[in-house]
Design a protein around this motif. Structure first.
Motif, PDB file in Angstrom:
ATOM      1  N   GLU A 139       0.839  -1.190   0.000  1.00  0.00           N
ATOM      2  CA  GLU A 139       0.000   0.000   0.000  1.00  0.00           C
ATOM      3  C   GLU A 139       0.870   1.234   0.000  1.00  0.00           C
ATOM      4  OE1 GLU A 139      -3.966  -1.343   2.563  1.00  0.00           O
ATOM      5  OE2 GLU A 139      -2.498   0.038   3.409  1.00  0.00           O
ATOM      6  N   LEU A 140       0.438   2.257  -0.742  1.00  0.00           N
ATOM      7  CA  LEU A 140       1.065   3.570  -0.692  1.00  0.00           C
ATOM      8  C   LEU A 140       0.037   4.527  -0.117  1.00  0.00           C
ATOM      9  CD1 LEU A 140       3.395   5.559  -1.525  1.00  0.00           C
ATOM     10  CD2 LEU A 140       2.143   5.901  -3.666  1.00  0.00           C
ATOM     11  N   ASN A 141       0.406   5.240   0.924  1.00  0.00           N
ATOM     12  CA  ASN A 141      -0.469   6.204   1.559  1.00  0.00           C
ATOM     13  C   ASN A 141       0.068   7.618   1.357  1.00  0.00           C
ATOM     14  OD1 ASN A 141      -2.444   4.445   3.224  1.00  0.00           O
ATOM     15  ND2 ASN A 141      -0.431   3.585   3.670  1.00  0.00           N
ATOM     16  N   VAL A 142      -0.844   8.519   1.056  1.00  0.00           N
ATOM     17  CA  VAL A 142      -0.461   9.922   0.937  1.00  0.00           C
ATOM     18  C   VAL A 142      -1.438  10.740   1.777  1.00  0.00           C
ATOM     19  CG1 VAL A 142       0.084  11.849  -0.592  1.00  0.00           C
ATOM     20  CG2 VAL A 142       0.301   9.489  -1.432  1.00  0.00           C
ATOM     21  N   ASN A 143      -0.903  11.496   2.730  1.00  0.00           N
ATOM     22  CA  ASN A 143      -1.721  12.334   3.603  1.00  0.00           C
ATOM     23  C   ASN A 143      -1.704  13.779   3.149  1.00  0.00           C
ATOM     24  OD1 ASN A 143      -2.356  10.216   5.393  1.00  0.00           O
ATOM     25  ND2 ASN A 143      -0.389  10.481   6.442  1.00  0.00           N
ATOM     26  N   ALA A 144      -2.723  14.540   3.605  1.00  0.00           N
ATOM     27  CA  ALA A 144      -2.777  15.980   3.357  1.00  0.00           C
ATOM     28  C   ALA A 144      -2.491  16.290   1.888  1.00  0.00           C
ATOM     29  CB  ALA A 144      -1.776  16.699   4.267  1.00  0.00           C
ATOM     30  N   LEU A 145      -3.317  15.735   1.029  1.00  0.00           N
ATOM     31  CA  LEU A 145      -3.087  15.838  -0.414  1.00  0.00           C
ATOM     32  C   LEU A 145      -2.996  17.288  -0.891  1.00  0.00           C
ATOM     33  CD1 LEU A 145      -5.467  13.011  -1.640  1.00  0.00           C
ATOM     34  CD2 LEU A 145      -2.986  13.084  -1.984  1.00  0.00           C
ATOM     35  N   LEU A 146      -2.057  17.493  -1.819  1.00  0.00           N
ATOM     36  CA  LEU A 146      -1.881  18.779  -2.475  1.00  0.00           C
ATOM     37  C   LEU A 146      -2.221  18.630  -3.955  1.00  0.00           C
ATOM     38  CD1 LEU A 146       1.605  19.720  -0.961  1.00  0.00           C
ATOM     39  CD2 LEU A 146      -0.640  20.443  -0.141  1.00  0.00           C
ATOM     40  N   LEU A 147      -2.518  19.766  -4.595  1.00  0.00           N
ATOM     41  CA  LEU A 147      -2.822  19.717  -6.024  1.00  0.00           C
ATOM     42  C   LEU A 147      -1.669  19.061  -6.798  1.00  0.00           C
ATOM     43  CD1 LEU A 147      -4.401  23.239  -6.668  1.00  0.00           C
ATOM     44  CD2 LEU A 147      -5.580  21.064  -6.297  1.00  0.00           C
ATOM     45  N   GLY A 148      -0.456  19.314  -6.357  1.00  0.00           N
ATOM     46  CA  GLY A 148       0.731  18.794  -7.034  1.00  0.00           C
ATOM     47  C   GLY A 148       0.914  17.297  -6.902  1.00  0.00           C
ATOM     48  N   ASP A 149       0.091  16.667  -6.075  1.00  0.00           N
ATOM     49  CA  ASP A 149       0.168  15.209  -5.955  1.00  0.00           C
ATOM     50  C   ASP A 149      -0.588  14.512  -7.081  1.00  0.00           C
ATOM     51  OD1 ASP A 149      -0.175  15.442  -2.350  1.00  0.00           O
ATOM     52  OD2 ASP A 149       1.652  15.418  -3.584  1.00  0.00           O
ATOM     53  N   SER A 150      -1.284  15.267  -7.884  1.00  0.00           N
ATOM     54  CA  SER A 150      -1.997  14.699  -9.030  1.00  0.00           C
ATOM     55  C   SER A 150      -0.986  14.083  -9.980  1.00  0.00           C
ATOM     56  CB  SER A 150      -2.794  15.783  -9.756  1.00  0.00           C
ATOM     57  OG  SER A 150      -3.812  16.304  -8.946  1.00  0.00           O
ATOM     58  N   ALA A 151      -1.157  12.789 -10.236  1.00  0.00           N
ATOM     59  CA  ALA A 151      -0.167  12.065 -11.044  1.00  0.00           C
ATOM     60  C   ALA A 151      -0.642  10.644 -11.268  1.00  0.00           C
ATOM     61  CB  ALA A 151       1.189  12.040 -10.342  1.00  0.00           C
TER      62      ALA A 151
ATOM     63  N   GLY B 178      -0.927   1.357 -13.205  1.00  0.00           N
ATOM     64  CA  GLY B 178      -0.982   2.587 -12.428  1.00  0.00           C
ATOM     65  C   GLY B 178      -2.353   2.967 -11.908  1.00  0.00           C
ATOM     66  N   THR B 179      -2.334   3.901 -10.969  1.00  0.00           N
ATOM     67  CA  THR B 179      -3.536   4.552 -10.451  1.00  0.00           C
ATOM     68  C   THR B 179      -3.431   6.024 -10.808  1.00  0.00           C
ATOM     69  OG1 THR B 179      -3.848   3.042  -8.592  1.00  0.00           O
ATOM     70  CG2 THR B 179      -4.802   5.244  -8.394  1.00  0.00           C
ATOM     71  N   ARG B 180      -4.448   6.515 -11.519  1.00  0.00           N
ATOM     72  CA  ARG B 180      -4.456   7.932 -11.891  1.00  0.00           C
ATOM     73  C   ARG B 180      -5.152   8.703 -10.771  1.00  0.00           C
ATOM     74  NH1 ARG B 180      -1.723  11.090 -14.960  1.00  0.00           N
ATOM     75  NH2 ARG B 180      -1.898   9.654 -16.711  1.00  0.00           N
ATOM     76  N   LEU B 181      -4.376   9.504 -10.028  1.00  0.00           N
ATOM     77  CA  LEU B 181      -4.908  10.295  -8.920  1.00  0.00           C
ATOM     78  C   LEU B 181      -5.071  11.741  -9.363  1.00  0.00           C
ATOM     79  CD1 LEU B 181      -5.647  10.780  -5.915  1.00  0.00           C
ATOM     80  CD2 LEU B 181      -3.197  11.124  -5.484  1.00  0.00           C
ATOM     81  N   THR B 182      -6.261  12.271  -9.164  1.00  0.00           N
ATOM     82  CA  THR B 182      -6.520  13.683  -9.450  1.00  0.00           C
ATOM     83  C   THR B 182      -6.926  14.346  -8.148  1.00  0.00           C
ATOM     84  OG1 THR B 182      -7.280  13.173 -11.691  1.00  0.00           O
ATOM     85  CG2 THR B 182      -7.886  15.325 -10.780  1.00  0.00           C
ATOM     86  N   VAL B 183      -6.222  15.420  -7.779  1.00  0.00           N
ATOM     87  CA  VAL B 183      -6.522  16.177  -6.566  1.00  0.00           C
ATOM     88  C   VAL B 183      -7.112  17.520  -6.982  1.00  0.00           C
ATOM     89  CG1 VAL B 183      -5.623  17.132  -4.424  1.00  0.00           C
ATOM     90  CG2 VAL B 183      -4.619  15.036  -5.374  1.00  0.00           C
ATOM     91  N   THR B 184      -8.313  17.803  -6.477  1.00  0.00           N
ATOM     92  CA  THR B 184      -8.984  19.054  -6.871  1.00  0.00           C
ATOM     93  C   THR B 184      -9.068  20.019  -5.686  1.00  0.00           C
ATOM     94  OG1 THR B 184     -11.151  18.171  -6.329  1.00  0.00           O
ATOM     95  CG2 THR B 184     -10.362  17.834  -8.575  1.00  0.00           C
TER      96      THR B 184
END
Lengths: 113, 113
Positions: B75-87, B107-113
């Motif tokens: 598992e990969l966890n990312v906290n406190a998402l930022l717009l720049g984490d979109s990838a 891959g997983t396409r993550l979009t942070v809005t």
């Protein structure tokens, strides 16, 4: 910091043309790999070159590792539409506990029919 | 044999939220690596795990964390998402020994809005 610069960034050619993609660094790598990535998919390994000066051929694709193991090239003969994709070089330094890849900036190839 | 599988394939999150991405390696592979690929760039190394232990960490903030389970999934966890984490977040598995090649998932396409 080890960096890999690829050129050109973008390439649009007609079917049947030849092309060369370059991958350059100021750092030495134990080995260098070439990947092709298509939209919506992960990179797929094409070849690994290990020895300085090594040349490997994969059908119409020819890969070369520089003598000093700092650069590499990918030459495609008689490009086909199926060659379209993002070409990535990636260097690695084995011997440590990590087999992380340092990817290049990528070359987006579009082969027009 | 099934390749590397990642879930979910797409994800939309809001700034400040956290996200968990999952990866199942190829059967028999004991090493899992995570990469972040921002649009138009080559993938960047985030983590490598081998036999449930962290073997390498890239230049990412502490908001990024990962773990590997006894069945070698990760598992990969990312906290406190930022717009720049979109990838596109890519997972790759390998046997983990020396120069064993990496096999990437889609891959997983993550979009942070």
């Amino acid at each position: 910091t080890q960096l890999l610069e690829q050129s050109p960034q973008f390439l649009s050619i007609q079917e049947g043309e030849n092309l060369t993609v370059y991958c350059n660094s100021s750092s030495v790598f134990s080995s260098l790999q070439w990947y092709r990535q298509e939209p919506g998919e992960g990179p797929v390994l094409l070849v690994t070159v290990v020895t300085g000066g090594e040349v490997k051929k994969l059908k119409r694709l020819t890969f070369q590792f520089g003598d000093a193991r700092k650069d590499s090239s990918l030459h495609i003969t008689a490009a086909q539409t199926g060659d379209t994709g993002l070409y990535l070089c990636a260097g690695t330094n084995y011997g440590g506990a990590t087999n992380k890849l340092i990817f290049g900036t990528g070359t987006l190839l579009a082969v027009q029919p | 044999d099934a390749g590397v599988t990642q879930s979910p394939t797409h994800l939309i999150k809001t700034r400040g939220q956290h996200v968990t991405l999952r990866c199942s390696p190829i059967s028999g592979h004991k090493s899992v690596s995570w990469y972040q690929q921002v649009l138009g760039q080559g993938p960047q190394f985030i983590f490598q795990y081998y036999e449930k232990e962290e073997r390498g960490r890239g230049n990412f903030p502490d908001r990024f964390s990962a773990r590997q389970f006894p069945n070698y999934s990760s598992e990969l966890n990312v906290n406190a998402l930022l717009l720049g984490d979109s990838a596109l977040y890519l997972c790759a598995s390998s046997l983990g020994r020396g120069e064993s090649p990496l096999h990437f998932g889609n891959g997983t396409r993550l979009t942070v809005t």
